[in-house]
Design a protein around this motif. Sequence first.
Motif, short mmCIF file in Angstrom:
data_model
loop_
_atom_site.label_atom_id
_atom_site.label_comp_id
_atom_site.label_asym_id
_atom_site.label_seq_id
_atom_site.Cartn_x
_atom_site.Cartn_y
_atom_site.Cartn_z
N ASP A 106 51.80 -17.78 53.16
CA ASP A 106 52.59 -17.16 54.24
C ASP A 106 53.07 -18.19 55.25
OD1 ASP A 106 49.97 -17.50 55.12
OD2 ASP A 106 49.93 -15.66 56.31
N VAL A 107 52.29 -19.26 55.43
CA VAL A 107 52.68 -20.33 56.37
C VAL A 107 52.47 -21.68 55.68
CG1 VAL A 107 52.27 -21.40 58.62
CG2 VAL A 107 51.91 -18.94 58.35
N HIS A 116 47.58 -27.16 62.53
CA HIS A 116 46.51 -26.15 62.46
C HIS A 116 46.47 -25.32 63.75
CE1 HIS A 116 44.21 -26.68 58.77
NE2 HIS A 116 44.36 -27.99 58.87
N ALA A 117 46.54 -26.00 64.87
CA ALA A 117 46.39 -25.30 66.16
C ALA A 117 47.58 -24.40 66.46
CB ALA A 117 46.20 -26.32 67.30
N VAL A 118 48.78 -24.80 66.06
CA VAL A 118 49.98 -24.04 66.45
C VAL A 118 50.40 -23.00 65.42
CG1 VAL A 118 52.42 -24.21 67.11
CG2 VAL A 118 50.80 -25.94 67.90
N ILE A 119 50.29 -23.31 64.12
CA ILE A 119 50.77 -22.34 63.13
C ILE A 119 49.79 -22.06 61.99
CG2 ILE A 119 53.26 -22.58 63.55
CD1 ILE A 119 53.36 -24.61 61.26
N SER A 120 48.68 -22.78 61.93
CA SER A 120 47.63 -22.50 60.94
C SER A 120 48.16 -22.45 59.50
CB SER A 120 46.96 -21.17 61.32
OG SER A 120 45.76 -20.99 60.63
N PRO A 121 48.80 -23.56 59.03
CA PRO A 121 49.40 -23.51 57.68
C PRO A 121 48.35 -23.45 56.59
CG PRO A 121 50.07 -25.52 58.89
CD PRO A 121 48.92 -24.90 59.63
N ARG A 122 48.69 -22.78 55.48
CA ARG A 122 47.82 -22.82 54.30
C ARG A 122 48.06 -24.10 53.51
NH1 ARG A 122 45.36 -17.81 53.32
NH2 ARG A 122 46.28 -16.21 54.61
N ILE A 159 52.37 -14.83 63.81
CA ILE A 159 51.92 -15.79 62.79
C ILE A 159 50.42 -15.64 62.56
CG2 ILE A 159 51.62 -18.22 62.18
CD1 ILE A 159 53.76 -19.02 63.87
N HIS A 160 50.02 -15.63 61.29
CA HIS A 160 48.60 -15.69 60.94
C HIS A 160 48.29 -17.01 60.25
CE1 HIS A 160 48.36 -11.03 61.20
NE2 HIS A 160 48.38 -11.61 62.36
N GLY A 161 48.60 -17.12 58.94
CA GLY A 161 48.30 -18.36 58.22
C GLY A 161 46.85 -18.41 57.77
N LEU A 162 46.33 -19.62 57.61
CA LEU A 162 45.00 -19.84 57.05
C LEU A 162 43.94 -19.13 57.90
CD1 LEU A 162 43.46 -21.54 54.89
CD2 LEU A 162 43.18 -23.27 56.66
N ARG A 163 43.90 -19.43 59.18
CA ARG A 163 43.15 -18.63 60.15
C ARG A 163 44.24 -18.03 61.02
NH1 ARG A 163 37.21 -20.13 61.03
NH2 ARG A 163 36.66 -20.01 58.83
N HIS A 164 44.04 -18.04 62.34
CA HIS A 164 45.18 -17.76 63.21
C HIS A 164 45.29 -18.96 64.14
CE1 HIS A 164 41.98 -16.69 66.00
NE2 HIS A 164 41.50 -15.92 65.05
N PRO A 165 46.48 -19.18 64.70
CA PRO A 165 46.64 -20.33 65.58
C PRO A 165 45.64 -20.31 66.75
CG PRO A 165 48.77 -19.43 64.99
CD PRO A 165 47.74 -18.47 64.46
N GLU A 166 45.27 -21.49 67.20
CA GLU A 166 44.36 -21.66 68.35
C GLU A 166 44.93 -22.81 69.17
OE1 GLU A 166 41.74 -20.21 69.54
OE2 GLU A 166 40.95 -18.96 67.92
#
Lengths: 312, 312
Positions: A130-131, A227-233, B152-159
Amino acid sequence: MAVPRFAAIEAGGTKFVCATGTSPADISDLTRIPTTTPAETVSKVVAYFNKVKEKGGPLNAIGIASFGPVELDDSSSRWGSILSTPKPGWSDFNLAAAISSALETPVGFDTDVNGAALAEYRWGAAKGCDVSTYVTVGTGIGGGTVINGRPIHGLRHPEIGHILPPRHPADVAFAGVCPFHGACIEGLASGPAIQERWGMSLSDMPTDHEAHDIIAWYLGHLALVLHAVISPRRIIFGGGVTDTPGLLDRIRGKVRELAGGYFGPGDLIDAVITAPSLGERAGILGAMILGENAWLNHSQKSKSQREGRERA
Amino acid sequence: MAVPRFAAIEAGGTKFVCATGTSPADISDLTRIPTTTPAETVSKVVAYFNKVKEKGGPLNAIGIASFGPVELDDSSSRWGSILSTPKPGWSDFNLAAAISSALETPVGFDTDVNGAALAEYRWGAAKGCDVSTYVTVGTGIGGGTVINGRPIHGLRHPEIGHILPPRHPADVAFAGVCPFHGACIEGLASGPAIQERWGMSLSDMPTDHEAHDIIAWYLGHLALVLHAVISPRRIIFGGGVTDTPGLLDRIRGKVRELAGGYFGPGDLIDAVITAPSLGERAGILGAMILGENAWLNHSQKSKSQREGRERA
């Protein structure tokens, strides 16, 4: 109806890669045209595709994955233009309009990295994610992000090379090579930044040279920010610098170290970082998808208009 | 069919805000329940909504905008759970399942900041924006991003609070208060980080105190990172710290200075940074949207099942 066929252009600062087709299993007519002035480059590209059409029949649409910055706001009259660039003659040139009107086909247009990200999402390392983000580390550093199948645009388009990272403790003196920011990630970790500091490319340095740790630190920071902004897979690292043996593992190590356990278990976040599956073809395949999208939009609009006329 | 009505819960670390309704013009039954143990908190919330149902009739769905980290992967059996949190008893507690089964309604679930971002997108400062981020700066620093109408979700969710910024030149000694990263943006610019350094809140310090410049530097870096990674049309700064008079203007100044002209003309990037339109109600209104989405999904599924049975 005949199977559709798309023209694709990966428009770069040094060359325009041209091809036709529909997928990684179907790429034809691949050629490279040097980037000179806009007029000369476009006229050669158009002449090339006209010859392709004579030989192989009509092209349903064209997709352009372009160097930037570019205008992507489709409510703007400048949609499809290169914005301000140091490349002589190209600032404010409407590349999409020039190509589309000369070839009389619908045109799709996006950044080169959004194109590559789309291709890796459809056929490559980010399938089903999804990301995902495609990062290129070469002459410059840029990235394209695809969310739920669509590239992010926003106010402008993302320019992930221009983040200002904390400095590596052994690299505090170097001013960086970015003309806008000096020591942004592009200014510190691109090919020219490596040449400027050490006089050679990263892959030419011995594996115990501190340059490896320094470059991995900056690219690890970039991955951490993602990771912090969009949490890509998936974070797909392409471009010449990332071909350096061992670099992806060093980046994975930096991300683990900097994340402090925060973005998931180590093996999960290790797996996020990957090489491209499509190699150098990601860009041209992305342009092909942009052509397909333009064709689908055009077909949809034509259908609505036909139905409108029939109702009237 | 009667007009639908949704239950909404803004689940925070200190209190659960509960309400019912459908929009900013239609919020009722607002109450606050202190966050204690999961069992006690959920039983009070459920008792409250059962009373609301007795009085006002059925609720079609419930939405929960929760403190995090949370599990948002809907293919996971842990969907709807709070993940590892320092809050005693809450780690691995499935909040969505507990509430949904007790109230016998469909449930929507997301982070508190994704909820607030959704509400500002639908009714507030980010209306019509393809990309927007809601940032909260208070006890912690977090953010939710909505792209083309979806969080946006992704792997986890953004932080987004856990980015590591370069240090402000006058703030190099402070170690930061984040238990994971020390000197990440949350560790340097949250309410507790301000208290730790200066023993008072930012709004209690005179306007010429260097703290204002230091906090604006870190939040400006956060805004710059957002420009580089997702190019938002709006960055909405909410939360207690950002109520400090003059802070948003200081952040705008830092972004201009750090951007070096790169992300668009100054007035354009100034306009990206804004206060919330919905004030403190963004979170509970976001929870209401999550309830509505759960109801729409549920109705859609029921319809498909009915049609499937009719065809069979």
